[in-house]
Design a protein around this motif. Structure first.
Motif, short mmCIF file in Angstrom:
data_model
loop_
_atom_site.label_atom_id
_atom_site.label_comp_id
_atom_site.label_asym_id
_atom_site.label_seq_id
_atom_site.Cartn_x
_atom_site.Cartn_y
_atom_site.Cartn_z
N PRO A 141 0.80 -1.24 0.00
CA PRO A 141 0.00 0.00 0.00
C PRO A 141 0.83 1.28 0.00
O PRO A 141 1.84 1.39 0.69
CB PRO A 141 -0.80 -0.12 1.30
CG PRO A 141 0.03 -0.99 2.19
CD PRO A 141 0.81 -1.92 1.31
N LEU A 142 0.36 2.25 -0.77
CA LEU A 142 0.97 3.57 -0.86
C LEU A 142 -0.04 4.62 -0.42
O LEU A 142 -1.25 4.41 -0.58
CB LEU A 142 1.32 3.86 -2.31
CG LEU A 142 2.76 3.68 -2.78
CD1 LEU A 142 2.79 3.51 -4.27
CD2 LEU A 142 3.61 4.88 -2.39
N VAL A 143 0.44 5.74 0.08
CA VAL A 143 -0.45 6.87 0.37
C VAL A 143 0.09 8.11 -0.33
O VAL A 143 1.31 8.29 -0.42
CB VAL A 143 -0.62 7.10 1.90
CG1 VAL A 143 0.70 7.41 2.60
CG2 VAL A 143 -1.61 8.24 2.17
N THR A 144 -0.83 8.92 -0.85
CA THR A 144 -0.43 10.16 -1.52
C THR A 144 -0.72 11.33 -0.59
O THR A 144 -1.81 11.43 -0.03
CB THR A 144 -1.21 10.32 -2.84
OG1 THR A 144 -0.88 9.21 -3.67
CG2 THR A 144 -0.83 11.61 -3.55
N VAL A 145 0.28 12.17 -0.43
CA VAL A 145 0.14 13.31 0.50
C VAL A 145 0.51 14.61 -0.21
O VAL A 145 1.33 14.61 -1.12
CB VAL A 145 1.04 13.12 1.76
CG1 VAL A 145 0.55 11.96 2.61
CG2 VAL A 145 2.51 12.92 1.38
N GLY A 146 -0.09 15.71 0.25
CA GLY A 146 0.25 17.03 -0.30
C GLY A 146 1.48 17.60 0.36
O GLY A 146 2.29 18.27 -0.28
N MET A 147 1.61 17.35 1.66
CA MET A 147 2.80 17.80 2.38
C MET A 147 3.62 16.57 2.74
O MET A 147 3.12 15.68 3.46
CB MET A 147 2.39 18.54 3.66
CG MET A 147 1.87 19.93 3.38
SD MET A 147 1.72 20.90 4.89
CE MET A 147 0.19 20.28 5.51
N VAL A 148 4.85 16.52 2.26
CA VAL A 148 5.68 15.34 2.54
C VAL A 148 6.03 15.30 4.03
O VAL A 148 6.05 16.34 4.69
CB VAL A 148 6.98 15.33 1.69
CG1 VAL A 148 6.65 15.35 0.22
CG2 VAL A 148 7.89 16.48 2.05
#
Ligand SMILES: O=C(O)c1cccc(C(=O)CC[C@H]2O[C@@H](n3cnc4c(=O)[nH]cnc43)[C@H](O)[C@@H]2O)c1
Length: 268
Positions: A168-175
């Motif tokens: 699983p991967l998650v996408t974030v706006g702020m790293v």
């Protein structure tokens, strides 16, 4: 080449920055370069398959915008997001590994209150619909025939110099800016690594009904900001090694369903 001799349809490959796409562009036969509002796209063929390989710009808005623009014009049979990702400390990954996403979460969407963060599912707001059912913040990719096909042709495990993992991967706006945040996210999302574009593209592809895969080389530990400790080039080289195997195996553009058994047999 032989495997794809009579294949029709094209594949759209998206990467945020040029270094994520150029290893593929270098392999294209007769590449032709065009400019889009989001960046550059190269069109050509690889192993007999028509490919559009595009640089989208960083972040999910750029990636989603580019995906819409290119889906409308190229009408690809499938989409593949490539690039790098930061692994969460504690995840079963090493720097240099390649992670093919079994699911992609939209990590930014939800409600943030003083008491904590509530997910889209918790508040009952769908981001998209799939076969009439609401999809909240988790886009699952592992049920797709394409995912099953790539798992069959490139099974999880050790390759010569790195490991290939499915997870699983998650996408974030702020790293994640430090290890504490990275660890918090590891337990919140139950994801192994984070990126900045994936969920935007996956969400768009869901609306268009176009299958999508995401393949990322692990360049760093999430939370590590010192780029001297990143292994970006190596991670991207490994990511492209995996993609190349998919092309060489003869991407089943018409019917991945019918090719899964054959691909599995090849590994026996
Ligand atoms: O300046 C920083 O502290 C910083 C920390 C993490 C990532 C960046 C980027 O510029 C990432 C650009 C690019 O790479 C993907 N990526 C790679 N590692 C990570 C990560 O640890 N967290 C989120 N994204 C990552 C991402 O998809 C971008 O396209 C800067």
């Amino acid at each position: 080449m032989e495997a794809n001799k009579h294949r029709t349809g094209s594949v759209l490959v998206l990467g945020a920055v040029a270094s994520e796409i150029l290893p593929l562009v270098r392999r294209l036969v007769h590449p032709h370069r065009e400019t889009t509002p989001f960046g550059t796209v190269w069109k050509g063929t690889l192993e007999g398959v028509r490919v559009a390989a595009a640089v989208t710009g960083i972040g999910k808005v750029n990636a989603a915008g580019a995906a819409v623009w290119l889906l409308e014009r190229c009408r690809p049979r499938m989409v593949c997001v490539v690039g790098s990702a930061g692994a969460y400390p504690g995840a079963p990954l090493r720097i240099g590994d390649v992670l093919v996403a079994s699911e992609v979460q939209a990590g930014d969407e939800g409600v943030w209150t003083s008491e904590g963060i509530r997910s889209m599912r918790a508040i009952g707001l769908a981001l998209a619909h799939q076969e009439g059912l609401p999809v909240f913040g988790r886009f699952s990719l592992h049920q797709s025939p394409w995912y099953r096909w790539v798992r069959a042709v490139t099974p999880e495990g050790d390759l010569d110099t790195f490991r290939l993992r499915y997870g699983p991967l998650v996408t974030v706006g702020m790293v994640s800016g430090d290890e504490r945040i990275a660890l918090q996210r590891f337990s919140r999302y139950d994801a192994w690594a984070e990126d900045m574009e994936g969920s935007g593209v996956v969400q768009v592809c869901l609306h268009y009904g176009v299958p999508v895969l995401q393949c990322r080389g692990i360049s760093n530990w999430a939370g590590t900001r010192d780029k001297a400790r990143w292994r970006l080039e190596e991670a991207l080289a490994h990511c492209h090694e995996v993609i190349q195997k998919w092309f060489q195996a003869g991407l089943p553009l018409e019917s991945p369903e019918n090719s899964i058994a054959v691909a599995g047999d090849d590994q026996a």
